[in-house]
Design an enzyme around this catalytic site. Structure first.
Site, PDB file in Angstrom:
ATOM      1  CE  LYS A 184       0.578  -1.019  -0.389  1.00  0.00           C
ATOM      2  NZ  LYS A 184      -0.088  -2.008   0.480  1.00  0.00           N
ATOM      3  CB  ILE A 240      -3.632  10.216  -2.345  1.00  0.00           C
ATOM      4  CG1 ILE A 240      -3.515   8.791  -2.903  1.00  0.00           C
ATOM      5  CG2 ILE A 240      -4.114  11.163  -3.423  1.00  0.00           C
ATOM      6  CD1 ILE A 240      -4.846   8.218  -3.410  1.00  0.00           C
ATOM      7  N   GLY A 241      -0.811   9.278  -0.446  1.00  0.00           N
ATOM      8  CA  GLY A 241      -0.431   8.521   0.743  1.00  0.00           C
ATOM      9  C   GLY A 241       0.962   7.938   0.594  1.00  0.00           C
ATOM     10  CG  PHE A 250       3.844   0.426   0.812  1.00  0.00           C
ATOM     11  CD1 PHE A 250       3.521   1.089  -0.356  1.00  0.00           C
ATOM     12  CD2 PHE A 250       3.149   0.735   1.968  1.00  0.00           C
ATOM     13  CE1 PHE A 250       2.514   2.038  -0.384  1.00  0.00           C
ATOM     14  CE2 PHE A 250       2.138   1.677   1.949  1.00  0.00           C
ATOM     15  CZ  PHE A 250       1.825   2.331   0.772  1.00  0.00           C
ATOM     16  N   GLY A 251       6.311   2.254   0.014  1.00  0.00           N
ATOM     17  CA  GLY A 251       6.458   3.184  -1.097  1.00  0.00           C
ATOM     18  C   GLY A 251       5.415   4.277  -1.001  1.00  0.00           C
ATOM     19  N   GLY A 305       4.052   5.114   2.768  1.00  0.00           N
ATOM     20  CA  GLY A 305       4.349   4.192   3.857  1.00  0.00           C
ATOM     21  C   GLY A 305       5.700   3.552   3.632  1.00  0.00           C
ATOM     22  CG  ASP A 316      -5.064  -1.348  10.103  1.00  0.00           C
ATOM     23  OD1 ASP A 316      -4.826  -0.942  11.265  1.00  0.00           O
ATOM     24  OD2 ASP A 316      -4.779  -0.693   9.086  1.00  0.00           O
TER      25      ASP A 316
END
Length: 623
Positions: free
Chosen positions: A492, A471-472, A476-477, A474, A590
């Site tokens: 995550k 679902i996402g 980082f992974g 970046g 953010d």
């Protein structure tokens, strides 16, 4: 016969079940992909299937970019049974597969349309035709949990015991995903409860592993009667699985005397269910209690092929000191009991970096001078290793310090321990104990301290987590939707790199240490983290089905009415107020782009200006 260190982190069965789980996720993704029709094309198709005149003029050769024919599209774009009959009379083949590998019947089943399913079958669609992954329509109905679709298929003669590419029957799938009503239906139509999957796993194995008590009971009802002592290819019985994953209610059910389960049976590794009950680490060790109280202490003295008793096994997992204490309190095994290779529970705890457990064992008489031997050495020489050597080998520098100080008679409380390098970069000299080894590296000190300070119920293992769709992503992974401890969660997952950079480790440790302290309805809930080593770093949080606010505004480009904007703004403000008023305040940093669109501050440039306007807006709302 292996030694302790030769034990694999995952069994072949674990690996296979992970691949099976991932394969079904891919199947769902492919089905969903077939259902994704471009908005313009979807409008046109709805017009075609909504107008007799438009339908009569459409070309039978019509295909989408995914290879969907009009018959496929009829099942997903508002067609009816009349359209199905007409298209098949005109020669469209119901056996045609989309590029993702599905027939029109597969798609009608996935959409749970009993009318279209019936029409396709009456018009000649093959109920047994397989698509991607060897799945029939009945497999897909079971996978999606569609009771009515499954009932229609079974009424029309679908083979209830047909197996897919991984040799799972629909009953396997129903047990794996916990679809109780579908399970009842399949059993009513004669599903075989003792069919083996690819690795010998039967539906009862799967229900026991996943914690579905009702399904386990259904499989054991008179007339079905699953074999409660059936073994898979690694000789696991259902009791092994429910013990391992901490499903106390199923353990209690299976241990009833009338079921005649064998409580001390071993798998190919020599593990009894009690060995595997170490998985109950989150403050709950009822599984171990239940096995011992009902079945006695026979399992406590059994060693597996890796020289582990159940006590060693509990020290390996190491998250529950109460469980270790409970096993010792049975007075069957001594705290310094050495396995065949000589290693003790203290060796196991040191090898896996369990700081609090090591201190507990030392405080209760564990002998740090006992040695383990590696029987696999071809030279015939004894490679004698102390607990300290095992801790050093795995770079658990904090544990090395604890034991060095213990050897010198200096008591160390691990939660108060701070290790800072001297000016020459060394941490301590251990020549007196390790011979030619002179210093311990500090690569994993931050992670070890995080493990020691994080409450036990936040400690997770990757084996507890089911990964579903991405679902996402970046730098980082990736972020996955998944399931953990019977909850839908967001995961995550950091890059699977054993040698993470210091900045990666810092970022991970900082994020976990912050999230575990937060508790507010307007701040996402922390579920836990995988801390075993950098290759398994993962953070698990509450899953929010609507996605992020950023996605809503920037990607979906949703237009929000004023009331929705105000509700969101107030909730964001409450969350920020909570973070700012903590003992150690947290700044989000953010909110820029979100607040710019949310509150319409498109002409403001600086972060400070936007936040100031946001604060003023909330003050006005409060008044």
């Amino acid at each position: 016969m292996g030694n302790y260190k030769s034990r694999p982190t995952q069994t072949c069965t674990d690996e296979w079940k992970k691949k099976v789980s991932e394969s079904y996720v891919i199947i769902i993704e492919r089905l969903e992909d077939d259902l994704q029709i471009k908005e313009k094309e979807l409008t046109e198709l709805r017009h075609i299937f909504g107008s007799d005149e438009a339908f009569s003029k459409v070309s039978l050769n019509y295909r989408t970019e995914h290879g969907l024919s009009l018959l496929h599209l009829c099942c997903i774009c508002g067609g009816n049974k009349s359209h199905v009959r007409t298209l098949m009379l005109k020669g469209l083949r119901p056996s045609r597969l989309t590029r993702n590998g599905f027939t029109a019947l597969h798609l009608a089943v996935y959409k749970d349309s009993a009318e279209l399913i019936t029409s396709l079958l009456h018009s000649g669609a093959d109920i047994q035709q397989v698509g991607y992954g060897g799945l029939t329509a009945l497999h897909i109905a079971t996978l999606a949990g569609h009771l009515e679709a499954a009932d229609v298929l079974l009424q029309h003669g679908a083979n209830v015991n047909i197996q897919d590419a991984v040799f799972f029957t629909p009953l396997h799938i129903a047990a794996f995903y916990g679809h109780e009503q579908v399970t009842r239906l399949l059993l009513k139509f004669g599903a075989d409860v003792n069919v083996s999957g690819e690795v010998g796993d039967r539906p009862l194995h799967l229900a026991s592993a996943k914690g579905f008590l009702t399904i386990a009971k259904l499989l054991m009802e008179e007339g079905n009667k699953a074999d409660v002592n059936a073994q898979d290819n690694e000789d696991h019985v259902p009791l092994h699985f429910c013990s391992r994953f901490g499903h106390h209610d199923i353990v209690k059910y299976l241990l009833q005397s009338d079921l005649e389960v064998h409580p001390h049976v071993v798998n190919i590794y020599g593990d009894t269910p009690l060995h595997l009950s170490r998985a109950c680490y989150s403050g709950k060790f009822e599984v171990a209690k239940e096995i011992i109280q009902i079945s006695g202490t026979e399992s406590l003295t059994k060693e597996n092929i890796f020289s582990e008793t159940a006590f060693h096994s509990a020290c390996t997992y190491g998250k529950n000191i109460d469980l270790v204490k409970f096993l010792l309190d049975q007075n069957v095994i001594n705290i310094n009991h050495q396995g065949r290779d000589g290693h003790t529970g203290l060796h196991s705890a040191c090898y896996h970096g369990h700081i609090r457990l090591v201190q507990f064992l030392l405080d209760n008489g564990a002998d740090m001078n006992l040695v383990a031997c590696d029987p696999s050495r071809s030279s015939g020489e004894k490679d004698e290793q102390t607990c300290l050597m095992w801790a050093y080998e795995k770079e658990h520098d904090i544990l090395c310090t604890i034991m060095v100080r213990q050897g010198r008679g200096q008591k160390t409380e691990p939660w108060n321990l701070q290790i800072w390098p001297k000016t020459d970069g060394r941490y301590f000299n251990s020549n007196w104990y390790l011979g030619d080894v002179s210093e311990v590296p500090k690569k994993k000190a931050d992670v070890l301290l995080l493990r020691a300070g994080l409450p036990s119920h936040f400690h997770l293992q990757l084996s507890e987590i089911e990964f579903h769709e991405i679902i996402g992503s970046g730098s980082f992974g990736k972020v996955y939707k998944g399931r953990c401890r019977n909850k839908i969660v967001a995961i995550k997952r950091y890059r699977a790199n054993t040698y993470c950079s210091k900045s990666d480790v810092d970022m991970f440790c900082r994020e976990v240490s912050i999230l575990c302290q937060l508790n507010h309805p307007c701040v996402i809930q922390f579920v836990g983290a995988c801390l075993n080593d950098p290759s398994q770093f993962a953070i698990v949080t509450q899953y929010i089905s609507g996605g992020s606010l950023f996605s809503l505004l920037h990607e979906q480009k949703r237009i929000l009415d004023l009331q929705s904007k105000l509700i969101i703004a107030v909730d964001v403000a409450k969350g920020m107020e909570y973070l700012h008023n903590l003992t150690q305040p947290i700044i989000h940093r953010d909110l820029n782009s979100v607040l710019s669109i949310l509150l319409g501050f498109t002409t403001l440039n600086s972060h400070k200006e936007k936040l100031t306007c946001f604060a003023h807006t909330i003050i006005l709302l409060a008044q």
